[in-house]
Design a protein around this motif. Structure first.
Motif, PDB file in Angstrom:
ATOM      1  N   MET A  95      13.489  60.744 -20.452  1.00 21.56           N
ATOM      2  CA  MET A  95      13.375  59.675 -21.403  1.00 21.56           C
ATOM      3  C   MET A  95      12.812  58.626 -20.762  1.00 21.56           C
ATOM      4  SD  MET A  95      14.221  58.886 -24.441  1.00 21.56           S
ATOM      5  CE  MET A  95      15.563  59.843 -25.212  1.00 21.56           C
ATOM      6  N   VAL A  96      11.572  58.031 -21.270  1.00 28.26           N
ATOM      7  CA  VAL A  96      11.044  57.005 -20.648  1.00 28.26           C
ATOM      8  C   VAL A  96      10.779  55.804 -21.660  1.00 28.26           C
ATOM      9  CG1 VAL A  96       9.761  58.652 -19.138  1.00 28.26           C
ATOM     10  CG2 VAL A  96       8.654  57.831 -21.311  1.00 28.26           C
ATOM     11  N   VAL A  97      10.125  54.509 -21.008  1.00 28.89           N
ATOM     12  CA  VAL A  97       9.630  53.598 -21.535  1.00 28.89           C
ATOM     13  C   VAL A  97       8.075  53.828 -21.306  1.00 28.89           C
ATOM     14  CG1 VAL A  97       9.210  51.074 -21.683  1.00 28.89           C
ATOM     15  CG2 VAL A  97      11.429  52.106 -21.187  1.00 28.89           C
ATOM     16  N   ALA A  98       7.236  53.748 -22.448  1.00 24.36           N
ATOM     17  CA  ALA A  98       5.956  53.957 -22.456  1.00 24.36           C
ATOM     18  C   ALA A  98       5.120  52.688 -22.968  1.00 24.36           C
ATOM     19  CB  ALA A  98       5.543  55.361 -22.831  1.00 24.36           C
ATOM     20  N   CYS A  99       3.813  52.535 -22.522  1.00 24.09           N
ATOM     21  CA  CYS A  99       2.967  51.605 -23.130  1.00 24.09           C
ATOM     22  C   CYS A  99       1.639  52.121 -23.103  1.00 24.09           C
ATOM     23  CB  CYS A  99       2.949  50.344 -22.152  1.00 24.09           C
ATOM     24  SG  CYS A  99       4.565  49.500 -21.960  1.00 24.09           S
ATOM     25  N   HIS A 100       0.816  51.293 -23.801  1.00 25.37           N
ATOM     26  CA  HIS A 100      -0.677  51.413 -23.759  1.00 25.37           C
ATOM     27  C   HIS A 100      -1.086  51.246 -22.175  1.00 25.37           C
ATOM     28  CE1 HIS A 100      -5.006  51.048 -23.835  1.00 25.37           C
ATOM     29  NE2 HIS A 100      -4.832  51.711 -24.997  1.00 25.37           N
ATOM     30  N   LYS A 101      -2.131  52.069 -21.641  1.00 23.05           N
ATOM     31  CA  LYS A 101      -2.420  51.915 -20.249  1.00 23.05           C
ATOM     32  C   LYS A 101      -2.688  50.546 -19.841  1.00 23.05           C
ATOM     33  CE  LYS A 101      -6.750  54.375 -20.753  1.00 23.05           C
ATOM     34  NZ  LYS A 101      -7.653  53.144 -21.013  1.00 23.05           N
ATOM     35  N   ASP A 102      -3.718  49.764 -20.699  1.00 23.71           N
ATOM     36  CA  ASP A 102      -4.060  48.549 -20.512  1.00 23.71           C
ATOM     37  C   ASP A 102      -2.978  47.294 -20.449  1.00 23.71           C
ATOM     38  OD1 ASP A 102      -6.368  49.663 -19.975  1.00 23.71           O
ATOM     39  OD2 ASP A 102      -7.074  49.280 -22.175  1.00 23.71           O
ATOM     40  N   TYR A 103      -1.888  47.634 -20.945  1.00 27.34           N
ATOM     41  CA  TYR A 103      -0.661  46.586 -21.038  1.00 27.34           C
ATOM     42  C   TYR A 103      -0.006  46.423 -19.776  1.00 27.34           C
ATOM     43  CZ  TYR A 103       3.447  44.264 -23.074  1.00 27.34           C
ATOM     44  OH  TYR A 103       4.422  43.366 -23.593  1.00 27.34           O
ATOM     45  N   ASP A 104       0.058  45.235 -19.600  1.00 26.18           N
ATOM     46  CA  ASP A 104       0.732  44.697 -18.122  1.00 26.18           C
ATOM     47  C   ASP A 104       2.214  44.667 -18.234  1.00 26.18           C
ATOM     48  OD1 ASP A 104       1.591  44.083 -15.531  1.00 26.18           O
ATOM     49  OD2 ASP A 104       0.045  42.189 -15.584  1.00 26.18           O
ATOM     50  N   TYR A 105       2.908  45.839 -18.444  1.00 22.55           N
ATOM     51  CA  TYR A 105       4.487  45.828 -18.688  1.00 22.55           C
ATOM     52  C   TYR A 105       5.130  45.037 -17.567  1.00 22.55           C
ATOM     53  CZ  TYR A 105       8.884  47.886 -19.476  1.00 22.55           C
ATOM     54  OH  TYR A 105      10.412  48.024 -19.612  1.00 22.55           O
ATOM     55  N   ALA A 106       4.709  45.412 -16.247  1.00 24.48           N
ATOM     56  CA  ALA A 106       5.528  44.481 -15.161  1.00 24.48           C
ATOM     57  C   ALA A 106       5.664  42.806 -15.385  1.00 24.48           C
ATOM     58  CB  ALA A 106       4.816  44.949 -13.826  1.00 24.48           C
ATOM     59  N   ALA A 107       4.438  42.689 -15.786  1.00 21.63           N
ATOM     60  CA  ALA A 107       4.419  41.210 -16.034  1.00 21.63           C
ATOM     61  C   ALA A 107       5.339  40.771 -17.149  1.00 21.63           C
ATOM     62  CB  ALA A 107       2.882  40.596 -16.231  1.00 21.63           C
ATOM     63  N   ALA A 108       5.343  41.652 -18.206  1.00 20.64           N
ATOM     64  CA  ALA A 108       6.022  41.496 -19.555  1.00 20.64           C
ATOM     65  C   ALA A 108       7.638  41.557 -19.458  1.00 20.64           C
ATOM     66  CB  ALA A 108       5.492  42.237 -20.661  1.00 20.64           C
ATOM     67  N   ALA A 109       7.763  42.696 -18.442  1.00 21.33           N
ATOM     68  CA  ALA A 109       9.361  42.954 -18.550  1.00 21.33           C
ATOM     69  C   ALA A 109      10.265  42.104 -17.530  1.00 21.33           C
ATOM     70  CB  ALA A 109       9.552  44.757 -18.095  1.00 21.33           C
ATOM     71  N   GLN A 110      10.333  40.966 -18.026  1.00 22.22           N
ATOM     72  CA  GLN A 110      11.112  39.890 -17.189  1.00 22.22           C
ATOM     73  C   GLN A 110      12.516  39.692 -17.600  1.00 22.22           C
ATOM     74  OE1 GLN A 110      10.017  38.917 -13.994  1.00 22.22           O
ATOM     75  NE2 GLN A 110       8.219  40.036 -14.306  1.00 22.22           N
ATOM     76  N   PRO A 111      13.569  39.355 -16.941  1.00 28.74           N
ATOM     77  CA  PRO A 111      14.884  38.897 -17.425  1.00 28.74           C
ATOM     78  C   PRO A 111      14.679  37.581 -18.360  1.00 28.74           C
ATOM     79  CG  PRO A 111      14.956  39.289 -15.017  1.00 28.74           C
ATOM     80  CD  PRO A 111      13.462  39.396 -15.440  1.00 28.74           C
ATOM     81  N   GLY A 112      15.098  38.016 -19.541  1.00 28.94           N
ATOM     82  CA  GLY A 112      15.039  36.530 -20.628  1.00 28.94           C
ATOM     83  C   GLY A 112      13.964  36.921 -21.486  1.00 28.94           C
ATOM     84  N   ALA A 113      13.021  37.735 -21.227  1.00 29.71           N
ATOM     85  CA  ALA A 113      11.642  38.043 -22.018  1.00 29.71           C
ATOM     86  C   ALA A 113      11.969  38.707 -23.118  1.00 29.71           C
ATOM     87  CB  ALA A 113      10.579  38.559 -21.121  1.00 29.71           C
ATOM     88  N   ARG A 114      11.244  38.552 -24.243  1.00 29.77           N
ATOM     89  CA  ARG A 114      11.073  39.321 -25.480  1.00 29.77           C
ATOM     90  C   ARG A 114       9.954  40.354 -25.510  1.00 29.77           C
ATOM     91  NH1 ARG A 114      14.146  39.020 -30.180  1.00 29.77           N
ATOM     92  NH2 ARG A 114      15.218  37.467 -29.327  1.00 29.77           N
ATOM     93  N   LEU A 115      10.367  41.434 -26.258  1.00 33.61           N
ATOM     94  CA  LEU A 115       9.525  42.648 -26.232  1.00 33.61           C
ATOM     95  C   LEU A 115       9.934  43.211 -27.550  1.00 33.61           C
ATOM     96  CD1 LEU A 115       7.468  43.568 -23.971  1.00 33.61           C
ATOM     97  CD2 LEU A 115       9.352  45.424 -23.496  1.00 33.61           C
ATOM     98  N   ALA A 116       8.645  43.840 -28.155  1.00 34.24           N
ATOM     99  CA  ALA A 116       8.977  44.668 -29.316  1.00 34.24           C
ATOM    100  C   ALA A 116       8.763  46.036 -29.012  1.00 34.24           C
ATOM    101  CB  ALA A 116       7.777  44.593 -30.657  1.00 34.24           C
ATOM    102  N   VAL A 117       9.918  46.815 -29.174  1.00 32.30           N
ATOM    103  CA  VAL A 117      10.112  48.223 -28.929  1.00 32.30           C
ATOM    104  C   VAL A 117      10.378  49.312 -30.069  1.00 32.30           C
ATOM    105  CG1 VAL A 117      11.621  49.654 -27.415  1.00 32.30           C
ATOM    106  CG2 VAL A 117      11.240  47.429 -26.528  1.00 32.30           C
ATOM    107  N   ALA A 118       9.610  50.300 -30.038  1.00 27.93           N
ATOM    108  CA  ALA A 118       9.717  51.107 -31.174  1.00 27.93           C
ATOM    109  C   ALA A 118      10.346  52.460 -30.674  1.00 27.93           C
ATOM    110  CB  ALA A 118       8.212  51.641 -31.773  1.00 27.93           C
ATOM    111  N   SER A 119      11.306  52.956 -31.397  1.00 27.55           N
ATOM    112  CA  SER A 119      12.033  54.132 -30.846  1.00 27.55           C
ATOM    113  C   SER A 119      12.994  54.825 -32.093  1.00 27.55           C
ATOM    114  CB  SER A 119      12.797  53.985 -29.623  1.00 27.55           C
ATOM    115  OG  SER A 119      13.413  55.121 -29.253  1.00 27.55           O
ATOM    116  N   LYS A 120      12.944  56.229 -31.703  1.00 24.32           N
ATOM    117  CA  LYS A 120      14.031  57.066 -32.409  1.00 24.32           C
ATOM    118  C   LYS A 120      15.209  56.674 -31.927  1.00 24.32           C
ATOM    119  CE  LYS A 120      14.381  61.867 -33.018  1.00 24.32           C
ATOM    120  NZ  LYS A 120      13.594  63.151 -32.895  1.00 24.32           N
TER     121      LYS A 120
END
Ligand code: PRT
Ligand code: MG
Length: 217
Positions: A95-120
């Motif tokens: 089970m993983v978190v995945a993003c578009h290869k050009d998306y800077d996930y490390a920069a976005a995934a900070q404590p307190g930040a907000r992210l739109a996540v799609a999943s089953k």
């Protein structure tokens, strides 16, 4: 009579050889038959063919004594009421978190930040991002989750990966591993008490077949 709930697809493909090792063989080809209750070579064991996500429900309510279900599906089944006596070590994936290869996930995934996540896997996604102290807008999907980051529906998805071919084909990358997943044997607690004399030997046989199977790999 022991009733065992099984889903068609990859779990069934890998579970049937384990059951065969315990001398449980369906009386009909599951891929061909349209029947949903299938007899086996053993008069005391029958199979229910159910949707993968419905297996825990059948077992929880005692409509089936035993079932085979993915660790992912079991995690999402939050109403409890199940024993999980054997890890079958089949249908393995991550089970993983995945993003578009050009998306800077490390920069976005900070404590307190907000992210739109799609999943089953809403429960799993919620728990994962809560541990990271992040806020998420969770979008529940039922399939083709890979499409969400490509269409701007979500920044990230939480999904299962095996070979990684599906992610690669869609320009996605796994940026975080949440857990490794395999399929489990699950049991109804009341059945475990009332049918112990029948179930316990079978569960032990299945556990032995799993050990043989993993030793061979
Ligand atoms: O498909 P359907 O909607 O009918 O039901 P389902 O998706 O619940 O059933 P099924 O048979 O697809 O999956 C049943 C179980 O198999 C899951 O609950 C997991 O425990 C397990 N499993 C193991 C997997 C995979 N491996 C897997 N790779 N389930 C899904 N996948 C998906 C993955 O998300 C990707 O979209 O298969 C696709 C191919 O994976 P790659 O990485 O090899 O390209
Ligand atoms: Mg599927």
């Amino acid at each position: 009579m022991i009733t065992l709930a099984l889903a068609k697809g990859r779990i069934q493909t890998e579970a049937l050889p384990l059951f065969a090792a315990c001398n449980i063989v369906p009386a009909e080809d599951l891929d061909r038959s349209r029947k949903l209750i299938i007899a086996t070579n053993r008069s005391d064991v029958r199979l229910l063919v159910v949707r993968a996500t419905d297996v825990p429900t059948y077992v929880q309510h005692g409509a089936a004594d035993l079932g085979v279900t993915g660790g992912d599906t079991l995690y999402e089944h939050t109403s409890g009421g199940l024993y999980s006596p054997v890890d079958l070590q089949i249908a393995k994936c991550r089970m993983v978190v995945a993003c578009h290869k050009d998306y800077d996930y490390a920069a976005a995934a900070q404590p307190g930040a907000r992210l739109a996540v799609a999943s089953k896997y809403v429960q799993l996604a919620r728990d994962h991002f809560a541990r990271k102290r992040m806020h998420i807008d969770l979008i529940k999907l039922y399939g083709s989750m890979e499409l969400a980051p490509l269409t701007g529906l979500a920044h990230a998805i939480v999904d299962l990966v095996d070979t990684g071919n599906t992610l690669r084909a869609n320009n996605l990358v796994a940026v975080e591993e949440i857990m490794s997943v395999s399929s489990k044997l699950i049991a109804n607690p009341a059945s475990m008490k009332l049918k112990r004399a029948m179930l316990q030997p079978l569960i032990e046989e299945i556990a032995a077949a799993v050990e043989q199977n993993t030793a061979r790999k």
